[in-house]
Scaffold this active site. Structure first.
Site, PDB file in Angstrom:
ATOM      1  N   ARG A  13       7.060  -6.332   3.220  1.00  0.00           N
ATOM      2  CA  ARG A  13       5.794  -6.854   2.699  1.00  0.00           C
ATOM      3  C   ARG A  13       5.790  -6.703   1.183  1.00  0.00           C
ATOM      4  NH1 ARG A  13      -0.257  -5.323   4.713  1.00  0.00           N
ATOM      5  NH2 ARG A  13       0.293  -3.212   4.029  1.00  0.00           N
ATOM      6  N   ASP A  56      -8.786  -5.294   6.366  1.00  0.00           N
ATOM      7  CA  ASP A  56      -9.298  -6.074   5.248  1.00  0.00           C
ATOM      8  C   ASP A  56     -10.222  -7.186   5.726  1.00  0.00           C
ATOM      9  OD1 ASP A  56      -8.329  -5.062   2.674  1.00  0.00           O
ATOM     10  OD2 ASP A  56      -6.343  -5.390   3.517  1.00  0.00           O
ATOM     11  N   HIS A  80       0.823  -1.216   0.000  1.00  0.00           N
ATOM     12  CA  HIS A  80       0.000   0.000   0.000  1.00  0.00           C
ATOM     13  C   HIS A  80       0.851   1.258   0.000  1.00  0.00           C
ATOM     14  CE1 HIS A  80      -3.846  -2.002   0.383  1.00  0.00           C
ATOM     15  NE2 HIS A  80      -3.403  -2.712   1.411  1.00  0.00           N
ATOM     16  N   ASP A 134      16.342 -11.839  -3.236  1.00  0.00           N
ATOM     17  CA  ASP A 134      17.671 -11.645  -3.807  1.00  0.00           C
ATOM     18  C   ASP A 134      18.285 -10.298  -3.421  1.00  0.00           C
ATOM     19  OD1 ASP A 134      17.750 -14.129  -4.945  1.00  0.00           O
ATOM     20  OD2 ASP A 134      17.394 -13.471  -6.995  1.00  0.00           O
ATOM     21  N   GLU A 172      -6.353 -12.016   6.457  1.00  0.00           N
ATOM     22  CA  GLU A 172      -7.117 -10.772   6.360  1.00  0.00           C
ATOM     23  C   GLU A 172      -8.407 -10.939   5.561  1.00  0.00           C
ATOM     24  OE1 GLU A 172      -4.567  -7.768   4.681  1.00  0.00           O
ATOM     25  OE2 GLU A 172      -3.473  -9.210   3.466  1.00  0.00           O
TER      26      GLU A 172
END
Length: 257
Positions: free
Chosen positions: A75, A180, A50, A89, A154
């Site tokens: 996230r 959510d 977000h 990576d 969520e």
């Protein structure tokens, strides 16, 4: 010269008598990340879902908080094998995957985290910061020891499968997103609706039953303390942009009054 990576996120909870408190980094600003990193919180969430934070920007934020005694969690924007590989990576050791609704979603995230034969992560560590460009001894063989996977619960569907998701081998922690969750239940913007709170409680209980670390996002400090009393292991209580917005508004309101 050889290097060793620090242990991943779940080790933060060893012998703790309180939930570990975290703050989000959403602005994408390395300066804000340093301020948050030095705030005294235990962990930071670099949010690629977000916010405008890209893979490249995540690298600069990881570097910004590296000097501080906080554990960074990244996230990813979506449960995607290619994206998870890229974030791993570049050196993200603790990956949070949003919108994990089913045990199959969880297994797909686990596969993305690990090299064959356990998973499907592509092999490019010699070119990557994850192995510090081959300065980490035998990185490929020991990569699994230096990473953790946190999946987000969520949705109402995810709550119904929380026990199975928590029991998925390779899932290190559950992180509950009440916003959510409330929306999926028809209570948009009502994170403290009794039915939402009950589903959060059920998810915490399922994680505890599976002996899996469990956390929750809650910017309402009174409710956050309630979750702490329910035994969550880690909790996010604010974000850089939210702190700046609320703090600046409160200061102006106080002065202008």
């Amino acid at each position: 010269m050889s290097l060793h990576l620090a242990p991943p996120f779940p080790h933060l909870f060893d012998a703790s008598d309180r939930p570990k408190t975290g703050l989000w980094i959403c602005s994408g600003s390395p300066t804000a990340a340093e301020i948050i990193g030095g705030s005294g919180c235990d962990w930071v969430l670099i949010d690629g879902e977000h916010s405008p934070i890209t893979v490249e920007k995540t690298l600069s934020l990881l570097q910004a908080v590296a000097a501080y005694p906080v554990v960074p969690v990244v996230r990813v924007p979506v449960n995607d094998t290619v994206l998870i590989k890229q974030f791993l990576d570049l050196g993200a050791q603790n990956i949070m995957v949003p919108m994990v609704h089913t045990a199959e979603d969880a297994r797909r995230a686990v596969a993305a985290m690990h090299y064959p034969p356990r998973g499907v992560r592509g092999v490019g560590s010699a070119l990557a910061r994850s192995s510090r460009w081959n300065l980490v001894d035998n990185y490929l063989a020991h990569a699994a020891e230096s990473i953790s996977l946190i999946v987000q619960i969520e949705s109402a569907e995810a709550v119904s499968q929380a026990a199975e998701i928590a029991g998925t081998e390779g899932v290190d922690a559950l992180f509950i997103g009440p916003s959510d969750l409330a929306a999926s239940m028809g209570y948009l913007g009502q994170q403290t609706h009794p039915e939402v709170l009950d589903n959060v409680r059920r998810t915490i209980a399922a994680a505890k039953e599976a002996r899996v670390v469990v956390g929750v996002n809650c910017f309402n400090l009174e409710q956050a303390r309630s979750y702490a009393e329910q035994g969550v292991d880690f909790i996010a209580i604010g974000a850089d942009v939210q702190i700046l917005a609320s703090g600046s508004q409160a200061m102006l309101a106080k002065f202008n009054s």
